[in-house]
Structure formats: structure tokens, C-alpha cells
Write a protein that holds these residues in place. Sequence first.
Motif, PDB file in Angstrom:
ATOM      1  N   GLU A 138       8.850  -9.697  -8.202  1.00 31.06           N
ATOM      2  CA  GLU A 138       9.471 -10.637  -7.288  1.00 31.06           C
ATOM      3  C   GLU A 138       8.368 -11.593  -6.822  1.00 31.06           C
ATOM      4  O   GLU A 138       7.212 -11.448  -7.164  1.00 31.06           O
ATOM      5  CB  GLU A 138      10.057  -9.881  -6.094  1.00 31.06           C
ATOM      6  N   ALA A 139       8.747 -12.579  -6.031  1.00 32.55           N
ATOM      7  CA  ALA A 139       7.729 -13.429  -5.430  1.00 32.55           C
ATOM      8  C   ALA A 139       6.838 -12.564  -4.555  1.00 32.55           C
ATOM      9  O   ALA A 139       7.313 -11.652  -3.853  1.00 32.55           O
ATOM     10  CB  ALA A 139       8.381 -14.526  -4.592  1.00 32.55           C
ATOM     11  N   LEU A 140       5.523 -12.815  -4.604  1.00 39.43           N
ATOM     12  CA  LEU A 140       4.574 -12.008  -3.844  1.00 39.43           C
ATOM     13  C   LEU A 140       4.830 -12.180  -2.362  1.00 39.43           C
ATOM     14  O   LEU A 140       4.836 -13.294  -1.835  1.00 39.43           O
ATOM     15  CB  LEU A 140       3.141 -12.413  -4.180  1.00 39.43           C
ATOM     16  N   THR A 141       5.077 -11.084  -1.657  1.00 36.05           N
ATOM     17  CA  THR A 141       5.276 -11.139  -0.216  1.00 36.05           C
ATOM     18  C   THR A 141       4.427 -10.076   0.446  1.00 36.05           C
ATOM     19  O   THR A 141       4.171  -9.013  -0.114  1.00 36.05           O
ATOM     20  CB  THR A 141       6.759 -10.896   0.155  1.00 36.05           C
ATOM     21  N   ILE A 142       3.987 -10.384   1.660  1.00 34.97           N
ATOM     22  CA  ILE A 142       3.175  -9.470   2.450  1.00 34.97           C
ATOM     23  C   ILE A 142       3.812  -9.371   3.831  1.00 34.97           C
ATOM     24  O   ILE A 142       4.088 -10.391   4.460  1.00 34.97           O
ATOM     25  CB  ILE A 142       1.722  -9.953   2.580  1.00 34.97           C
ATOM     26  N   SER A 143       4.078  -8.172   4.271  1.00 37.66           N
ATOM     27  CA  SER A 143       4.607  -7.966   5.610  1.00 37.66           C
ATOM     28  C   SER A 143       3.760  -6.916   6.306  1.00 37.66           C
ATOM     29  O   SER A 143       3.130  -6.082   5.643  1.00 37.66           O
ATOM     30  CB  SER A 143       6.083  -7.516   5.560  1.00 37.66           C
ATOM     31  N   GLY A 144       3.717  -6.961   7.628  1.00 44.59           N
ATOM     32  CA  GLY A 144       2.883  -6.000   8.317  1.00 44.59           C
ATOM     33  C   GLY A 144       2.993  -6.146   9.813  1.00 44.59           C
ATOM     34  O   GLY A 144       3.874  -6.821  10.343  1.00 44.59           O
ATOM     35  N   ARG A 145       2.020  -5.521  10.454  1.00 44.10           N
ATOM     36  CA  ARG A 145       2.008  -5.548  11.920  1.00 44.10           C
ATOM     37  C   ARG A 145       0.563  -5.636  12.388  1.00 44.10           C
ATOM     38  O   ARG A 145      -0.353  -5.304  11.644  1.00 44.10           O
ATOM     39  CB  ARG A 145       2.658  -4.286  12.490  1.00 44.10           C
ATOM     40  N   GLN A 188       6.570   4.821  -8.136  1.00 42.72           N
ATOM     41  CA  GLN A 188       7.211   4.234  -9.308  1.00 42.72           C
ATOM     42  C   GLN A 188       8.651   3.855  -8.991  1.00 42.72           C
ATOM     43  O   GLN A 188       9.410   4.643  -8.433  1.00 42.72           O
ATOM     44  CB  GLN A 188       7.168   5.222 -10.468  1.00 42.72           C
ATOM     45  N   GLY A 189       9.025   2.605  -9.303  1.00 45.58           N
ATOM     46  CA  GLY A 189      10.364   2.129  -9.038  1.00 45.58           C
ATOM     47  C   GLY A 189      10.551   1.489  -7.682  1.00 45.58           C
ATOM     48  O   GLY A 189      11.582   0.853  -7.423  1.00 45.58           O
ATOM     49  N   ASP A 190       9.550   1.621  -6.799  1.00 47.49           N
ATOM     50  CA  ASP A 190       9.687   1.077  -5.454  1.00 47.49           C
ATOM     51  C   ASP A 190       9.416  -0.427  -5.418  1.00 47.49           C
ATOM     52  O   ASP A 190       9.957  -1.150  -4.595  1.00 47.49           O
ATOM     53  CB  ASP A 190       8.736   1.795  -4.496  1.00 47.49           C
ATOM     54  N   GLY A 191       8.527  -0.902  -6.298  1.00 46.58           N
ATOM     55  CA  GLY A 191       8.234  -2.325  -6.351  1.00 46.58           C
ATOM     56  C   GLY A 191       7.330  -2.822  -5.253  1.00 46.58           C
ATOM     57  O   GLY A 191       7.252  -4.035  -5.017  1.00 46.58           O
ATOM     58  N   ALA A 192       6.659  -1.931  -4.541  1.00 46.70           N
ATOM     59  CA  ALA A 192       5.807  -2.357  -3.431  1.00 46.70           C
ATOM     60  C   ALA A 192       4.633  -1.404  -3.274  1.00 46.70           C
ATOM     61  O   ALA A 192       4.693  -0.235  -3.672  1.00 46.70           O
ATOM     62  CB  ALA A 192       6.602  -2.426  -2.133  1.00 46.70           C
ATOM     63  N   VAL A 193       3.562  -1.910  -2.709  1.00 46.70           N
ATOM     64  CA  VAL A 193       2.423  -1.097  -2.295  1.00 46.70           C
ATOM     65  C   VAL A 193       2.471  -0.988  -0.776  1.00 46.70           C
ATOM     66  O   VAL A 193       2.478  -2.010  -0.071  1.00 46.70           O
ATOM     67  CB  VAL A 193       1.086  -1.723  -2.732  1.00 46.70           C
ATOM     68  N   SER A 194       2.566   0.215  -0.267  1.00 42.33           N
ATOM     69  CA  SER A 194       2.613   0.436   1.178  1.00 42.33           C
ATOM     70  C   SER A 194       1.213   0.709   1.697  1.00 42.33           C
ATOM     71  O   SER A 194       0.447   1.471   1.091  1.00 42.33           O
ATOM     72  CB  SER A 194       3.531   1.620   1.513  1.00 42.33           C
ATOM     73  N   ILE A 228       3.087  -4.748   0.444  1.00 44.33           N
ATOM     74  CA  ILE A 228       2.892  -5.864  -0.470  1.00 44.33           C
ATOM     75  C   ILE A 228       3.866  -5.679  -1.624  1.00 44.33           C
ATOM     76  O   ILE A 228       3.851  -4.631  -2.290  1.00 44.33           O
ATOM     77  CB  ILE A 228       1.450  -5.926  -0.996  1.00 44.33           C
ATOM     78  N   THR A 229       4.709  -6.669  -1.862  1.00 46.79           N
ATOM     79  CA  THR A 229       5.648  -6.610  -2.974  1.00 46.79           C
ATOM     80  C   THR A 229       5.318  -7.677  -3.998  1.00 46.79           C
ATOM     81  O   THR A 229       4.760  -8.719  -3.679  1.00 46.79           O
ATOM     82  CB  THR A 229       7.096  -6.808  -2.496  1.00 46.79           C
ATOM     83  N   GLY A 230       5.659  -7.433  -5.261  1.00 50.12           N
ATOM     84  CA  GLY A 230       5.363  -8.339  -6.372  1.00 50.12           C
ATOM     85  C   GLY A 230       4.735  -7.503  -7.475  1.00 50.12           C
ATOM     86  O   GLY A 230       4.480  -6.308  -7.302  1.00 50.12           O
ATOM     87  N   PRO A 231       4.451  -8.091  -8.686  1.00 47.58           N
ATOM     88  CA  PRO A 231       4.710  -9.493  -9.015  1.00 47.58           C
ATOM     89  C   PRO A 231       6.090  -9.739  -9.635  1.00 47.58           C
ATOM     90  O   PRO A 231       6.404 -10.861  -9.973  1.00 47.58           O
ATOM     91  CB  PRO A 231       3.617  -9.784 -10.046  1.00 47.58           C
TER      92      PRO A 231
END
Length: 266
Positions: free
Chosen positions: A259-266, A229-235, A254-257
Amino acid sequence: GDPAASREIRGNGPFSDFAADVALATDGVDRLAGQITVKAAENDATGFAATLAGDLAPLFLPEYAAFFGNRVALNVTGQREADGRLDLSKLDLSAKALTLQGALSLAPDGLPRSFALTGRIAAADGAPVLLPLTTELPVLVTSADIDLGFDAAQGEGWRAAASIQGLDRADFRDARLTLSGSGRVAGGKATRIGATLRFEAEGRWPTDAALAAALGSFVSGDAVAYWTQGDGAVSIPRLNLLGEDYSARLGGRITGPDEALTISGR
């Protein structure tokens, strides 16, 4: 042309004891009828209920008749507390090829205190069912099931299971899809929801020969994810995929909604 439709909502009484009759008709034939009520309860709470039923099949394409049948029914009962808590004690939705029952309780901050949901899509004779979707290609299934559960009064653990048998599209078929999961809803200064998921797909037949060769006839995998809660992202620290002749290990956020939906990873 389109059928002539008429809608009517007729109610009376103060909001503390309100009832409204709802009716929908097309071409002079009643399609849906029922009642919606709102009533004051103890401790400044507000109770609500809705009971609606009717034959909605004529409002949809004839191909969907096997899904809707000649009766669709919805029953909902719940209560909103003065402090913002929401208790949906009954959700019951049914049609010829659909049954869905559930309940939900939310804390004042909107986080779940408990939830339960069971549902099934299947024809009584076992024939494939055309789903009423707006996808470009028709989608049929032999059956689909879902079962979710969580109750904070019994502990932090939640569970989930879903399966689809006989998925069939013009460009893709899959004999069996399954998803199972479990995790925790941990309270505190910041609520954290964790999940461990496992999925399998067997008997996969894309009509594109190159895609079929690349994907193989099955794929399985597992993933670990959490939200704070409060992080704004799903890790997603771990996502594993395994096919006939390939494997992959991924991770990211994964961040959003908000903010604009963004996906980062490796």
C-alpha cells in the motif's frame, strides 16, 4: 569523453548444463571476466554459480580507487530446489577496502530458514575510506562492520551487530555509531519476526551550530518491533531516545510497500 566499452557474454549448452563466459572491457583493456554456470542437480533442483573478477577502478571516479583497488572479485554458489526453496551457500565479495561473506536459505514461501553475513569496510593503513555513494556530499568512514546470523535448525533466535567508526561528511561527523539487535523468527500459521534493537551515537558534530546544540554530542536508544506474515505492517510498540538533555518515548506502525507507505504513532 567516456571510455569505449565492450561487453560480451558467450555461452553454450542446454539450461540443464549451461556455462557462459562474461567479459567487460574499456578502451581495449579487460576490466572484468569470469563465468556463470547453471546445472541440473538431484531431485529436479537447479544449481548455479558465478565467478567474476577484475579491475573496475577505472570505471569509477579516481577518488574511489582506495575503495576498489585494482581487483574486485565476486563468487556466488547456490541451488534452487523444485519446491521453491533457495539455498545461497556462498556469497563472497571483495575489493581493496571491502570484504563481505554470507549465505542464505529461504523456504518456498520466501521466509528465511537461515542467514549469515559478515562484512567490513576499512583501509589497511587505517586511513578514512571514501564510499562509492551517489549522495550529494562525499561520505568517508574509518571503518564499518556488520555481522548477522540466524539458523532455524538451531532455534528461533537471530542476532545482528553493526558499527561505523569515523563517519565524516561536510555537514556532519560522528565518531562512533553502533547498532545491535536480537529477536525471534517464530513459525506457525503466520510467521512472526520480532526484534529488540539498541543504538548509540557518540562524538556527534553537525556543522550547523543550532542543530549541534539541539542534538548534543551523543544519543542512544532502544526499540521493540515485530512483523506478522499477512499483517502488512511493522509494529513498533516502543522506541526510546535519550540525548544529553532530552528524552522521548514513541510507538506506532509502518505500513507498505504494497500500500502507500504510511506511518502512525504517538
